[in-house]
Design a protein around this motif. Sequence first.
Motif, PDB file in Angstrom:
ATOM      1  N   HIS A  35      -8.212   6.602  -2.969  1.00 37.91           N
ATOM      2  CA  HIS A  35      -7.137   7.363  -2.316  1.00 37.91           C
ATOM      3  C   HIS A  35      -7.454   8.853  -2.217  1.00 37.91           C
ATOM      4  O   HIS A  35      -7.226   9.473  -1.168  1.00 37.91           O
ATOM      5  N   ALA A  39      -8.181  10.683   1.364  1.00 37.22           N
ATOM      6  CA  ALA A  39      -7.338  11.811   1.773  1.00 37.22           C
ATOM      7  C   ALA A  39      -8.166  13.070   2.018  1.00 37.22           C
ATOM      8  O   ALA A  39      -7.822  13.899   2.866  1.00 37.22           O
ATOM      9  N   GLN A  45      -3.547  12.526   6.088  1.00 39.57           N
ATOM     10  CA  GLN A  45      -2.766  11.643   5.215  1.00 39.57           C
ATOM     11  C   GLN A  45      -1.835  12.441   4.298  1.00 39.57           C
ATOM     12  O   GLN A  45      -0.921  11.890   3.695  1.00 39.57           O
ATOM     13  N   SER A  77       5.440   1.404   3.258  1.00 38.22           N
ATOM     14  CA  SER A  77       5.573   1.962   1.909  1.00 38.22           C
ATOM     15  C   SER A  77       6.993   2.508   1.746  1.00 38.22           C
ATOM     16  O   SER A  77       7.567   3.068   2.687  1.00 38.22           O
ATOM     17  N   HIS A  82       2.907   8.076  -5.146  1.00 41.45           N
ATOM     18  CA  HIS A  82       1.454   8.158  -5.209  1.00 41.45           C
ATOM     19  C   HIS A  82       0.834   8.546  -3.868  1.00 41.45           C
ATOM     20  O   HIS A  82      -0.382   8.607  -3.746  1.00 41.45           O
ATOM     21  N   GLN A  83       1.655   8.775  -2.866  1.00 39.03           N
ATOM     22  CA  GLN A  83       1.177   9.253  -1.570  1.00 39.03           C
ATOM     23  C   GLN A  83       2.198  10.259  -1.057  1.00 39.03           C
ATOM     24  O   GLN A  83       3.390  10.164  -1.349  1.00 39.03           O
ATOM     25  N   SER A  84       1.732  11.214  -0.279  1.00 39.81           N
ATOM     26  CA  SER A  84       2.657  12.245   0.192  1.00 39.81           C
ATOM     27  C   SER A  84       3.166  11.971   1.601  1.00 39.81           C
ATOM     28  O   SER A  84       3.970  12.725   2.126  1.00 39.81           O
ATOM     29  N   HIS A  87       3.487   5.439   4.848  1.00 42.75           N
ATOM     30  CA  HIS A  87       2.294   4.672   5.175  1.00 42.75           C
ATOM     31  C   HIS A  87       2.706   3.327   5.762  1.00 42.75           C
ATOM     32  O   HIS A  87       3.585   2.662   5.219  1.00 42.75           O
ATOM     33  N   TYR A 105      -0.100   6.897   9.347  1.00 51.29           N
ATOM     34  CA  TYR A 105       0.481   7.822   8.370  1.00 51.29           C
ATOM     35  C   TYR A 105       1.466   8.732   9.089  1.00 51.29           C
ATOM     36  O   TYR A 105       1.159   9.241  10.182  1.00 51.29           O
ATOM     37  N   ASP A 308      -0.222   2.341  -9.657  1.00 55.99           N
ATOM     38  CA  ASP A 308      -0.360   2.779  -8.275  1.00 55.99           C
ATOM     39  C   ASP A 308       0.634   2.118  -7.329  1.00 55.99           C
ATOM     40  O   ASP A 308       0.991   2.701  -6.301  1.00 55.99           O
TER      41      ASP A 308
END
Length: 389
Positions: A35, A39, A45, A77, A82-84, A87, A105, A308
């Motif tokens: 990840h 990114a 992303q 998602s 865990h992601q900004s 997704h 994204y 995650d």
Amino acid sequence: MKDNRSLRWHSTLGVAIGFFILVAALSGSVIAFYHSLDATVNPWQISIPLERQPSDPLSHIAQIEASVAGAKVSWVSLSLSHQSSWHYFLFPKNIAKPIEHNEVYLDPYSGEIKGMRLWGDITQGLTNVIPFIYKLHYSLYLGSVGGLIMGLAALLWLIVLVCGVWITFPKWNSTFLTQWKKSWEWRFKGDVRAKSYLLHKTAGLWFLPFLILLAWSSFALNLHELHEHLLSSVMTFQTEYDRIKELKKPRTKPKLGWMEARERGRTLISELSVKEGFEIYEESSIMYNALKGIYIYSVRSSRDIEIDHGGTTVYFDGNSGVLKASFIPTGKASGDTLTQWLEGLHKGSIWGLPHRIVLSTLGLLTTLFVLSGFYLWWKRRSKASLRIQ
């Protein structure tokens, strides 16, 4: 006689699967940081958090489907832990007509689509280099055939490791432990070949538990059904999902929309948590499987070991909302608990960054084992050829 036979098995099988293990080890060292590396290569992303609530990820589905011709959203998602960015994954409305992009994204604050790609398609350039390495890792970029090859290579790797340990055993007598202790001592004597042999043998013994873990988990991930079958006589597995049959024709337009499906998923997972006695930490994702006509709603719970993403899941009919199956990662079935630990340890998704660093280092060590093993095999073969001449 025993040593010669074991050495032949260890050597011959090791060389036969060496290329596949080498590919898996090198690529695994990279994708341990999947990840963060992805990114870095694709900064689109990343979204900058603003001092306001993010938008609802389900509210952008129509916008995304309008942006990619012939596509339907299949996975969303539901957490920014865990992601900004929000997704999404897509699938083609018509299987015979491939879509240009299947991964999207989106900025959770502005609603702007930040980037799209066909996941793993290296012909799209640098944007897919990390997904390409990921595909190379588990399937040699050859689809299901490659996945089968890598799974069989992992199974043979287990045999190679067992033979390797057997070779180090001295004769069984009163001095067995004293003699075997020498195999564990770090010694660097003799020429390059002798030093390579001592390093290969000693390091192999010291790192054996980690190598077995990598080989076993690789086999379990790539040949899941065979692994489950082999363990089914001594362990239990949750098989409700496997019994949900595919529809005669894919159901691309279920009666329950995404918003209704999420609410239904929340209700079902809440009921399941009361029944099974676990805590719900956060929503993870929601997916629609058109081939079976079901929604798949997942959360991260106290039964998850991976940090995650969540694997505590309910499966329900896309038309009626009737619960079809559920899956609890640990504590429900012994075989699933074991598999979840194998998967989490293999992916480096249990203990965060330190876990990933260890996993990446093990990939590099495995590379050294493969190269030193090939070197020793080549030297033995060259020596044998000289004797024949």
